[in-house]
Design an enzyme around this catalytic site. Structure first.
Site, PDB file in Angstrom:
ATOM      1  N   ASP A 194      -9.796  -0.308   5.965  1.00  0.00           N
ATOM      2  CA  ASP A 194      -8.647  -0.728   6.711  1.00  0.00           C
ATOM      3  C   ASP A 194      -8.365   0.682   7.315  1.00  0.00           C
ATOM      4  O   ASP A 194      -9.042   1.814   7.255  1.00  0.00           O
ATOM      5  CB  ASP A 194      -7.594  -1.125   5.920  1.00  0.00           C
ATOM      6  CG  ASP A 194      -6.597  -2.172   6.943  1.00  0.00           C
ATOM      7  OD1 ASP A 194      -6.428  -1.843   8.050  1.00  0.00           O
ATOM      8  OD2 ASP A 194      -6.013  -3.052   6.117  1.00  0.00           O
ATOM      9  N   GLU A 239      -4.523   2.115   7.935  1.00  0.00           N
ATOM     10  CA  GLU A 239      -3.367   2.839   7.778  1.00  0.00           C
ATOM     11  C   GLU A 239      -3.351   3.763   6.663  1.00  0.00           C
ATOM     12  O   GLU A 239      -2.674   4.711   6.598  1.00  0.00           O
ATOM     13  CB  GLU A 239      -2.223   1.665   7.214  1.00  0.00           C
ATOM     14  CG  GLU A 239      -1.770   0.624   8.531  1.00  0.00           C
ATOM     15  CD  GLU A 239      -2.846  -0.773   8.633  1.00  0.00           C
ATOM     16  OE1 GLU A 239      -4.153  -0.584   7.963  1.00  0.00           O
ATOM     17  OE2 GLU A 239      -2.689  -1.445   9.444  1.00  0.00           O
ATOM     18  N   HIS A 258      -9.448  -3.862  10.338  1.00  0.00           N
ATOM     19  CA  HIS A 258      -8.109  -3.486  10.754  1.00  0.00           C
ATOM     20  C   HIS A 258      -7.874  -4.036  12.201  1.00  0.00           C
ATOM     21  O   HIS A 258      -8.852  -3.912  12.984  1.00  0.00           O
ATOM     22  CB  HIS A 258      -7.856  -1.964  10.764  1.00  0.00           C
ATOM     23  CG  HIS A 258      -6.702  -1.506  11.562  1.00  0.00           C
ATOM     24  ND1 HIS A 258      -5.520  -1.662  10.930  1.00  0.00           N
ATOM     25  CD2 HIS A 258      -6.531  -1.229  12.990  1.00  0.00           C
ATOM     26  CE1 HIS A 258      -4.523  -1.123  11.901  1.00  0.00           C
ATOM     27  NE2 HIS A 258      -5.139  -0.959  12.993  1.00  0.00           N
ATOM     28  N   HIS A 281      -3.427   0.051   2.596  1.00  0.00           N
ATOM     29  CA  HIS A 281      -2.129   0.289   2.458  1.00  0.00           C
ATOM     30  C   HIS A 281      -1.501  -0.657   1.591  1.00  0.00           C
ATOM     31  O   HIS A 281      -1.818  -1.718   1.182  1.00  0.00           O
ATOM     32  CB  HIS A 281      -1.703   0.083   3.949  1.00  0.00           C
ATOM     33  CG  HIS A 281      -2.149  -1.187   4.592  1.00  0.00           C
ATOM     34  ND1 HIS A 281      -1.162  -2.208   4.327  1.00  0.00           N
ATOM     35  CD2 HIS A 281      -2.918  -1.747   5.220  1.00  0.00           C
ATOM     36  CE1 HIS A 281      -1.899  -3.264   4.729  1.00  0.00           C
ATOM     37  NE2 HIS A 281      -2.896  -2.811   5.367  1.00  0.00           N
ATOM     38  N   HIS A 339       2.249  -3.655   5.007  1.00  0.00           N
ATOM     39  CA  HIS A 339       2.201  -5.130   5.474  1.00  0.00           C
ATOM     40  C   HIS A 339       1.186  -5.966   4.738  1.00  0.00           C
ATOM     41  O   HIS A 339       0.475  -5.304   3.902  1.00  0.00           O
ATOM     42  CB  HIS A 339       1.947  -5.217   6.946  1.00  0.00           C
ATOM     43  CG  HIS A 339       0.613  -4.787   7.345  1.00  0.00           C
ATOM     44  ND1 HIS A 339       0.371  -3.556   7.458  1.00  0.00           N
ATOM     45  CD2 HIS A 339      -0.400  -5.506   7.517  1.00  0.00           C
ATOM     46  CE1 HIS A 339      -0.914  -3.363   7.721  1.00  0.00           C
ATOM     47  NE2 HIS A 339      -1.378  -4.468   7.880  1.00  0.00           N
TER      48      HIS A 339
HETATM   49 ZN   LIG Z   1      -4.705  -2.371   8.811  1.00  0.00          ZN
END
Ligand SMILES: [Zn+2]
Length: 282
Positions: free
Chosen positions: A8, A10, A59, A103, A116
Site C-alpha cells: 500500500d 500511506e 493502493h 496504514h 482509513h
Molecule cells: Zn492505500
C-alpha cells in the site's frame, strides 16, 4: 519458497499527507519511494530464503509501483479490476505474506497517518465476526484461509501498534512516527528501507514458526458506510441486510467468499457516492 507482498502507499517512507499522493507531480515522487520500499522487502525476503516473490499493488488505482524499477526477481500484480482486491494472486502455494506501506484503520485508537479502511470515501467501520478490522488484519484472515501466515508489516509507529494487538508475532519496520492523521515525523527513506530489508529477512527466516490466523465457520461482515445512499445501494445484492440507515450485514460460508462479497459491497458503495450512473457515458 513463495512469499506474497501486499503493498500500500500511506505507510511508505516519506508519506505524511494525502495531498502528496494526489497532486500529480508529488505522486510521481511517492511512486518511486513505494517501489523502493517494496524492493527492500523483496531483497529481505530473498535473503531470508524466499525463491519467488509476488507483489500485489494495493493502493488507489492499484497501479502505482514502477515495474521498470522493481527488483527483477519479483512479479507484480497491477491494475484494479480484481475479484480478490488487495490479495489478487494469493493462494495456498505461498509460505507467508508481508504487508509493506500499510496504514491504520478508519477511526483507530491512534491517529495513524492517512488512516482509513479500504475506501475512505465510503467505509466508516468494518467488523468481521464482531471484531473491528483494518486492512492488514482483514487481509491476514483471508491469507489464513489459504493457510498462509502473516510475517511482516511496515508503516508508521501507530499503525504497527494497532496491528500488533491482533498479530503480535509479526516482524515490523517503522517508516515514520505518526504525529496526526495528516502529519508525520519522517526519517530518511534509505534508513526506513534498511529496517524493512533487515526485518523482512528475519521474518522469512523464521517462517516455520509462524501460524496462519484463521476464522472458522460462517463469516459475518458488518459494514458501516459514511452515507445512507452507499449502504442502501448494496441491498441490490439479495444477501445484504440493512440493519440501520448506514449499516449493512451479510454472512458467507468462508473467509474468501466473504472477502469477495465485502469487496463487491465496497465497489457498489463507492459507485453510489454521487449516484451510480453519474459518471458513466453510456
Ligand atoms: Zn492505500
Amino acid at each position: 519458497m513463495k512469499v506474497f507482498i501486499s503493498a500500500d502507499m500511506e505507510g511508505i517512507s516519506g508519506v505524511a499527507t494525502n495531498q502528496q499522493l494526489k497532486t500529480p507531480s508529488e505522486y510521481q515522487r511517492f511512486r518511486k519511494l513505494m517501489t523502493a520500499d517494496v524492493n527492500a522487502a523483496i531483497d529481505g525476503a530473498i535473503n531470508g530464503g524466499a525463491t519467488e516473490v509476488v507483489v500485489a499493488d494495493g493502493h488507489g488505482n492499484m497501479s502505482n509501483i514502477l515495474i521498470e524499477d522493481l527488483d527483477t526477481r519479483a512479479r507484480l500484480v497491477s491494475g484494479s479490476n480484481r475479484v480478490m482486491c488487495q490479495l489478487e494472486g494469493l493462494d495456498d502455494s505461498f509460505a507467508g505474506i508481508m504487508f509493506v506501506g500499510h496504514h491504520g484503520r478508519e477511526g483507530g485508537s491512534d491517529l495513524t497517518v492517512i488512516s482509513h479502511t479500504l475506501a475512505g470515501v465510503c467505509v466508516n467501520e468494518m467488523k468481521v465476526n464482531g471484531k473491528i478490522v483494518g486492512e492488514t488484519e482483514l487481509n491476514a484472515y483471508v491469507a489464513g484461509a489459504f493457510g498462509v501466515p502473516p510475517l511482516f508489516i511496515s508503516g508508521d509507529d501507530a499503525y504497527i501498534k494497532e496491528v500488533k494487538e491482533t498479530l503480535p508475532n509479526v516482524e515490523s519496520a517503522i517508516t515514520k512516527r505518526a504525529v496526526d492523521r495528516f502529519a508525520a515525523e519522517l526519517i530518511h527513506p534509505e534508513t526506513a528501507q534498511d529496517a524493512i530489508r533487515q526485518k523482512s529477512e528475519a521474518a522469512v527466516q523464521k517462517v516455520k514458526e509462524q501460524k496462519p490466523v484463521t476464522l472458522n465457520g460462517p463469516i459475518t461482515f458488518e459494514l458501516e458506510f459514511k452515507g445512507p445512499q452507499q449502504a442502501k445501494m448494496t441491498t441490490t445484492l439479495p444477501t445484504v441486510e440493512l440493519i440501520s440507515p448506514k449499516k449493512i450485514r451479510f454472512t458467507c460460508n468462508d473467509m474468501v467468499e466473504a472477502y469477495k462479497h465485502m469487496w463487491a459491497c465496497v465497489i457498489i458503495a463507492i459507485t453510489a457516492t454521487n449516484g451510480v450512473l453519474g459518471n458513466v457515458n453510456a
